[in-house]
Design a protein around this motif. Sequence first.
Motif, short mmCIF file in Angstrom:
data_model
loop_
_atom_site.label_atom_id
_atom_site.label_comp_id
_atom_site.label_asym_id
_atom_site.label_seq_id
_atom_site.Cartn_x
_atom_site.Cartn_y
_atom_site.Cartn_z
N LEU B 70 0.82 -1.22 0.00
CA LEU B 70 0.00 0.00 0.00
C LEU B 70 0.85 1.27 0.00
O LEU B 70 0.36 2.34 -0.34
N ALA B 71 2.13 1.13 0.38
CA ALA B 71 3.00 2.31 0.41
C ALA B 71 3.62 2.57 -0.97
O ALA B 71 4.31 3.57 -1.16
N MET B 72 3.37 1.67 -1.93
CA MET B 72 4.01 1.80 -3.24
C MET B 72 3.09 2.47 -4.26
O MET B 72 1.87 2.29 -4.22
N SER B 73 3.71 3.22 -5.19
CA SER B 73 2.93 3.85 -6.27
C SER B 73 2.50 2.75 -7.25
O SER B 73 3.08 1.66 -7.25
N PRO B 74 1.51 3.02 -8.08
CA PRO B 74 1.08 2.00 -9.04
C PRO B 74 2.25 1.49 -9.91
O PRO B 74 2.35 0.29 -10.16
N GLU B 75 3.13 2.43 -10.36
CA GLU B 75 4.22 1.99 -11.23
C GLU B 75 5.24 1.14 -10.47
O GLU B 75 5.83 0.22 -11.03
N GLU B 76 5.45 1.47 -9.16
CA GLU B 76 6.38 0.65 -8.37
C GLU B 76 5.83 -0.77 -8.22
O GLU B 76 6.56 -1.76 -8.32
N ARG B 77 4.52 -0.86 -7.98
CA ARG B 77 3.91 -2.18 -7.85
C ARG B 77 4.11 -2.98 -9.13
O ARG B 77 4.46 -4.16 -9.09
N ALA B 78 3.85 -2.30 -10.26
CA ALA B 78 3.99 -2.99 -11.55
C ALA B 78 5.43 -3.47 -11.75
O ALA B 78 5.67 -4.59 -12.18
N ARG B 79 6.39 -2.59 -11.41
CA ARG B 79 7.79 -2.95 -11.61
C ARG B 79 8.22 -4.09 -10.69
O ARG B 79 9.15 -4.83 -10.99
N GLU B 80 7.52 -4.22 -9.54
CA GLU B 80 7.82 -5.32 -8.62
C GLU B 80 7.07 -6.59 -9.01
O GLU B 80 7.15 -7.59 -8.31
N GLY B 81 6.28 -6.51 -10.09
CA GLY B 81 5.68 -7.74 -10.60
C GLY B 81 4.18 -7.90 -10.39
O GLY B 81 3.64 -8.98 -10.56
N VAL B 82 3.49 -6.82 -10.03
CA VAL B 82 2.04 -6.89 -9.90
C VAL B 82 1.42 -6.47 -11.25
O VAL B 82 1.83 -5.46 -11.82
N PHE B 83 0.48 -7.24 -11.74
CA PHE B 83 -0.15 -6.92 -13.02
C PHE B 83 -1.66 -7.03 -12.87
O PHE B 83 -2.18 -8.02 -12.37
N LEU B 84 -2.35 -5.99 -13.29
CA LEU B 84 -3.82 -6.02 -13.30
C LEU B 84 -4.31 -6.08 -14.74
O LEU B 84 -4.00 -5.19 -15.54
N ALA B 85 -5.04 -7.14 -15.07
CA ALA B 85 -5.73 -7.17 -16.37
C ALA B 85 -7.07 -6.48 -16.14
O ALA B 85 -7.89 -6.93 -15.34
N PHE B 86 -7.25 -5.34 -16.80
CA PHE B 86 -8.40 -4.47 -16.50
C PHE B 86 -9.72 -5.08 -16.98
O PHE B 86 -9.78 -5.71 -18.04
N GLN B 87 -10.75 -4.83 -16.20
CA GLN B 87 -12.09 -5.21 -16.65
C GLN B 87 -12.46 -4.39 -17.88
O GLN B 87 -13.03 -4.91 -18.84
N TYR B 88 -12.15 -3.10 -17.82
CA TYR B 88 -12.39 -2.22 -18.96
C TYR B 88 -11.05 -1.61 -19.39
O TYR B 88 -10.69 -0.53 -18.93
N PRO B 89 -10.33 -2.27 -20.28
CA PRO B 89 -9.03 -1.71 -20.74
C PRO B 89 -9.24 -0.33 -21.34
O PRO B 89 -10.21 -0.09 -22.05
N VAL B 90 -8.31 0.57 -21.03
CA VAL B 90 -8.48 1.97 -21.38
C VAL B 90 -7.97 2.24 -22.80
O VAL B 90 -6.91 1.74 -23.19
#
Lengths: 391, 255
Positions: B70-90
């Motif tokens: 929760l302390a990490m920015s969205p891009e930090e999370r992604a770089r650490e290996g978290v990936f969200l496949a969006f329900q509604y891709p933008v």
Amino acid sequence: MTALVEHTGAWLDGFTNQPPASEYLRTLREAGFRRFAERGFPTTHDEEWRFTNVARIARTAFHVAAASPVLRLPDGVQQLTPGQAESDLARHAEERNPFVALNTAFLDNVTVLRIPSGAVVGQPIEIVHAVVARDAPLAVHPRTLILVGANAQCAIVETYQGRGQYLTNAVTEIVAGEGAVIDHYKVQQEDRAAFHVATLAASVGRGANFSSTSISLGGALVRHDVNAVLSEGSEVALNGLYLVNGSQHVDNHTVIDHAKPHGTSRELYKGILDGKSSAVFNGRILVRKDAQKTDSRQTNKNLVLSAEAVIDAKPELQIFADDVRCTHGATIGQLDSEALFYLQSRGIGGGDARNLLTYAFAQDIVDRIKIRPLRDSLESGLFEKFHEHPC
Amino acid sequence: MPLLQITNLHATVADREILKGIDLTVRAGEVHAIMGPNGSGKSTLAQVLAGRELYAVTEGSVTYAGQDLLAMSPEERAREGVFLAFQYPVEIPGVSNQYFLKAALNAMRKHRGLPELDAMDFLDLIRGKIELMEMESSLLNRAVNAGFSGGEKKRNEIFQMAVLEPKLAILDETDSGLDIDALKLVAHGVNSLRAPDRSMIVVTHYQRLLDYIVPDFVHVLSEGRIVKSGGKELALELEESGYAGIEDEEAVGRR
């Protein structure tokens, strides 16, 4: 009124001390100066100048310097003297605009080009205006007239750049003969301390196709007037991209005059504003009584990146014909937070994501540039600009 | 140590509490399905894990690979290996799919101390993944998701996942709006990415997807809480009795 007398006086000195010229030019100069002196600089009480205050220009004592454009003329382009173009010089740009009158008052080193009928000029005509003001503020009044013959084809790139504090007060007149095809670009990258005021007047002949793309990046106070008059079956496309930040101000005033039937016009202007900058878009579409079957579309989109930037967008439709199709739309928005999150969720940093979206906003104007080297250099220039100023 | 440890997670949007105390543990290589009716908080959970600022976490903690997620920015999370496949891709007009994906991949590589890939290396790397998702390679030159059909958008999400190779993939209703052929294709893509060091959270409303992506665990979310957990057979149970049964049971249990 004292101020008015004073500044007209300063310009009068410059006017009287001009280098000698032919009688023809002198007559034009005198008429121009008379008109300028009658009107003086516009104020924000003038409807056309409501959002653009030129007091900073009016108050500055400029030294007039001769315009010295660098020309790159491809094969098939002829250079004429002003005297060889008497029927067109100073007959297309309207001197109701005091800056146009002032430009005429300082006619000197006029660039007159002619593309003969039927000629297809393969390479772009390049006109580069560069000003270097070292000690005192300089004023230059570049004047260009381009006569494109019937069914001739050419591309024109005008570039304005410089260093220091100066005023560029430019007038360009383009006359498109019947069936001519003209692709015009103006790249304004003046010094951030400079003033840039310019009018482009295009008279578009029957069945001719004229497109003009204005890219406005530099300058402290910038005003572009583009006036296009269409004939029967003419096609006009006006595109514009303006990027302002800091305390920059840019004003785009366009008039598309559908004077005859079956004309088509497309207009797309996009602005990106940051810092305490301000911008004006005033797009007038005039459809005269005779201009039946006119098809006109105007779009102005603005991306506002800061809370302090100000945009005034004003479409003006004046339609006197009854069988026409005219649409217009203006939008003002911020970066899409969902798109930002989407980019960030793929590991792209917040600053880079903003830059990428900002760049993407400008992309469709850049895509319309048909001259490959110009498009490439703008593309990388814009990208760097957004990288330098992470929002 | 589990890869993901969610403890008593509460989250609100516009002062309305959506998540009301979620507890979930995901170990490396596991696939967890999260099912539940509309409005139960499934998508909110997915978005909170990816770092969407729209949601405020008011209580609880999320530990990911030993770090405070929760302390990490969205891009930090992604770089650490978290990936969200969006329900509604933008849709992102003006940015090509290829440019976008290369920028994303290079951001990750930079973070891991690897050299950035040039255009040629990048194309080599993605060629096989394009085939995996049976994507038209012309899609690469088109603007991100702009004018894509619903199925193309979902396929593009899994394609991105295949390229970015996350440690934790969260699939938010990746099945919604897909016909059976597209669903099989997407599921095939996901299954081929299953690995001992890759965990997945599959959020779905329907059991159908779980016929193709078989989970290790199934959790039922209702009104912001996990009300029931079990093995893959729980999904079949839900298919027969529906969510109403679970909710009633939960209501009885609370009394």
